[in-house]
Design a protein around this motif. Structure first.
Motif, mmCIF file in Angstrom:
data_model
loop_
_atom_site.group_PDB
_atom_site.id
_atom_site.type_symbol
_atom_site.label_atom_id
_atom_site.label_comp_id
_atom_site.label_asym_id
_atom_site.label_seq_id
_atom_site.Cartn_x
_atom_site.Cartn_y
_atom_site.Cartn_z
ATOM 1 N N CYS A 44 1.068 -1.580 -0.414
ATOM 2 C CA CYS A 44 -0.370 0.208 -0.010
ATOM 3 C C CYS A 44 0.807 1.708 -0.211
ATOM 4 O O CYS A 44 1.466 1.133 0.237
ATOM 5 N N GLY A 45 0.507 2.705 -0.387
ATOM 6 C CA GLY A 45 0.754 3.613 -0.365
ATOM 7 C C GLY A 45 0.535 4.281 -1.265
ATOM 8 O O GLY A 45 -0.272 4.405 -2.043
ATOM 9 N N LEU A 46 1.403 6.099 -1.422
ATOM 10 C CA LEU A 46 1.190 6.584 -2.726
ATOM 11 C C LEU A 46 2.136 6.679 -3.008
ATOM 12 O O LEU A 46 3.650 6.346 -2.704
ATOM 13 N N GLY A 47 2.369 7.187 -5.087
ATOM 14 C CA GLY A 47 3.071 7.041 -5.459
ATOM 15 C C GLY A 47 2.625 8.272 -6.484
ATOM 16 O O GLY A 47 1.618 9.053 -6.399
ATOM 17 N N LEU A 48 4.013 8.715 -7.190
ATOM 18 C CA LEU A 48 4.229 9.705 -7.831
ATOM 19 C C LEU A 48 4.573 9.167 -9.588
ATOM 20 O O LEU A 48 5.512 8.894 -9.570
ATOM 21 N N ARG A 49 3.842 9.456 -10.507
ATOM 22 C CA ARG A 49 3.501 8.873 -11.636
ATOM 23 C C ARG A 49 4.451 10.376 -11.966
ATOM 24 O O ARG A 49 5.850 11.022 -12.468
ATOM 25 N N ALA A 50 5.717 9.889 -13.538
ATOM 26 C CA ALA A 50 6.486 9.922 -14.325
ATOM 27 C C ALA A 50 5.608 11.524 -14.462
ATOM 28 O O ALA A 50 6.731 13.146 -14.778
ATOM 29 N N ASP A 51 4.294 11.968 -15.119
ATOM 30 C CA ASP A 51 4.683 13.363 -15.323
ATOM 31 C C ASP A 51 3.606 14.189 -14.408
ATOM 32 O O ASP A 51 3.364 14.496 -13.918
#
Length: 591
Positions: A436-443
């Motif tokens: 589980c978590g939060l992610g940042l995409r390349a954009d």
């Protein structure tokens, strides 16, 4: 002179650790006069306060204001442990309440740098009731959709841990910090000190990551970017297909989880903020190769993920998580206890996985087999019909269980430039088979994720999933779920841990979500344990997946069919990817 131990830094040093040259603008609440020696008239209290002020240069045990961490403005509050042990008194409560109000007024996230021994004895119950003020202020901030991050320093105990610390959305800890509700002088004399450490709290699922001081500013910056606040965000894009058994890929050629692979070439990963090619994790996100490692488990509490999750080299699943051999599915499908759990019925050797290869001999799942004449294929993104769909239910199950197909770690590494794990269920347990978590995409788009890793999901995993989904919903973040489990864990320990309630809570979290939820079934979709994480109207499937009300082996057993009829039973269940689309369960096949 700065403290050599960052966990014991002063309040202002701790702030500088985050803001650097960006600076910090201090705020102060309106004056709050106190009677001589405080509300209780405690002899010597005024003199003790004067000595604390002279020693630290501070007026109280907390200071607060606005600052910039990385490129993100926020409200910062920091405890000064040198001022009466960072204890909470009436004036401390004034400052804490004012800090939360400032964040609410300016619509900024709040970052708390906590180091406290708890409530101030010299003010008695007046001090203790400050915890209620803090809880109320935190609740108002939460209701407004504004995030709270706590960085717990040494020590963080008592009411400060139970409100400002553990009550935050994300809890980070400095290595070696003492963290716990009971302080060192009030806990049982034979208590295990590890349980009261940052590393012990991480192991118990109470802390999201243990972050070395040198990585703290970068880590908090990533979290602030991910948590927001944000304007309206679009739904999480469906992950792209990765080479698997249906594409003709050879084993080891992108078909599995390569521990050293990092992110796939061409995914737009920022080398400065992306994943470490050696670990697949962001080196700035609490990963410290030499800090806080539990020698008993080998788990680095700074990473927040189990490096071996979902990549069991033998089968891709954890064969020892209390599941019935050959089933691994949750029993909530009306299984007759006298039949469905008979080890003698078990798994049809022709449907299950071969112990040596993970595939049934001669079933057409060998990597070099290619596409069978006349077999159906699904169009790829560029229009080529290269991804072969399973011809039978038996083949769909075999391919989903094939250890060569991509697992959750591979999909997440390909999908995100930065991943920020949320660790644990906040009830004392973790499930390494659910990420589980939060992610940042390349954009730069933030997405919350919940990903099953091919193992039976434990109650702690479902609770962590529900926690993540509700956090995303409150903050307006889209959610991505990756479904891959033979079913919910069904052993006695799982029942004692509240499997049914945990699964029900996950269903409820998905059902109540106001943000868009995107689901991709990447492997096994085993009954209710998988369905709990599936978006009702936005579920997609890969060619190497299946979704079924029950495993075909168990269905055949319940129906008292011989094992050689398991394949026919699998066909009757209509569990193939193309069946799921035709039935309206899945929206598309990702190829």
């Amino acid at each position: 002179m700065p403290d050599e131990n960052p966990a014991r830094a002063t309040a202002r040093e701790a702030i500088t650790l985050l803001t650097g040259a960006a600076g910090f603008t201090e705020h102060r609440p309106p004056p709050h006069p106190l009677p001589p020696d405080g509300p209780l008239g405690w002899a010597g209290y005024d003199a003790a306060r004067e000595r604390a002020s002279a020693r630290t240069g501070e007026e109280e045990s907390v200071l607060y204001g606005t600052g910039v961490v990385g490129d993100r403005a926020c409200v910062l509050l920091s405890f000064e442990f040198g001022f009466l042990g960072g204890s909470l008194g009436c004036r401390t409560g004034d400052r804490l309440a004012a800090a939360y109000a400032l964040a609410l007024t300016r619509r900024l996230p709040l970052v708390a740098l906590v180091a406290t021994g708890g409530s101030r004895m010299q003010e008695g119950m007046v001090a203790l009731t400050q915890l209620q003020r803090v809880a109320a202020a935190s609740t108002r901030l939460r209701a407004a959709g504004l995030p709270q991050i706590a960085v717990v320093r040494d020590p963080t105990t008592g009411g400060g841990w139970a409100t400002v610390g553990a009550g935050a959305d994300v809890v980070l800890a400095l290595p070696g910090a003492q963290v716990g509700f009971a302080g060192s002088r009030v806990r049982p004399p034979d208590a295990d000190p590890y349980a009261y450490s940052a590393e012990g709290q991480f192991a118990a699922g109470q802390v999201d990551a243990v972050v070395p001081a040198g990585e703290l500013a970068r880590t908090v910056t990533h979290w602030l970017r991910a948590l927001g606040p944000h304007d309206d965000l679009p739904a999480a894009p469906v992950p792209r297909a990765l080479p698997g058994t249906g594409s003709g890929a050879k084993a080891g050629a992108g078909a599995g989880v390569e521990p050293a692979a990092g992110t796939a070439p061409g995914t737009g990963t920022d080398p400065g903020t992306g994943t470490d090619p050696e670990t697949g994790t962001d080196p700035g996100v609490g990963t410290d190769p030499g800090v806080g490692t539990d020698p008993g488990t080998g788990t680095d509490p700074g990473v927040g993920t189990d490096p071996g999750v979902g990549t069991d080299p033998g089968t891709g699943t954890d064969p020892g998580v209390g599941t019935d051999p050959g089933t691994g599915t949750d029993p909530g499908v009306g299984t007759d206890p006298g039949v469905g759990t008979d080890p003698g019925v078990g798994t049809d050797p022709g449907v299950g996985t071969d112990p040596g290869t993970g595939t049934a001999p001669g079933t057409g799942t060998e990597a070099a087999a290619g596409t069978a004449p006349g077999a159906r294929t699904a169009p790829t993104a560029d229009g080529n019909r290269a991804a072969r769909l399973p011809e039978t239910g038996r083949e769909a199950v075999e391919r989903a269980r094939d250890p060569r197909r991509p697992r959750a770690e591979a999909y997440l590494a390909d999908y995100f430039a930065v991943r920020l794990p949320l660790h644990g269920d906040r009830s004392g347990a973790t499930d390494p088979g659910l990420l589980c978590g939060l992610g940042l995409r390349a954009d730069g788009q933030p997405v919350a994720y919940v990903a099953q890793c091919g193992t039976p999901t434990r109650p702690a995993g479902y609770r962590a999933a529900a926690r993540t989904i509700r956090l995303a919903d409150r903050l307006g973040l889209p959610v991505l779920t990756l479904v891959d489990t033979p079913g919910a864990a069904n052993d006695a320990e799982a029942e004692r841990a509240g499997a049914g309630a945990a699964i029900a809570d996950t269903f409820a979290a998905i059902a109540a979500a106001r943000v868009p939820v995107t689901t991709l079934v990447i492997g096994e979709g085993g009954s209710g344990g998988a369905l709990a994480l599936a978006a009702p109207d936005n579920t997609h499937v890969t060619v190497d997946s299946y979704f079924s009300v029950i495993a075909p082996e168990l269905a055949a057993a319940i129906l008292k069919r011989p094992t050689e009829e398991t394949g026919a039973t699998a066909d009757q269940l209509r569990l193939r990817p193309q069946d799921l689309v035709e039935l309206g369960i899945a929206r598309s096949i990702v190829t």
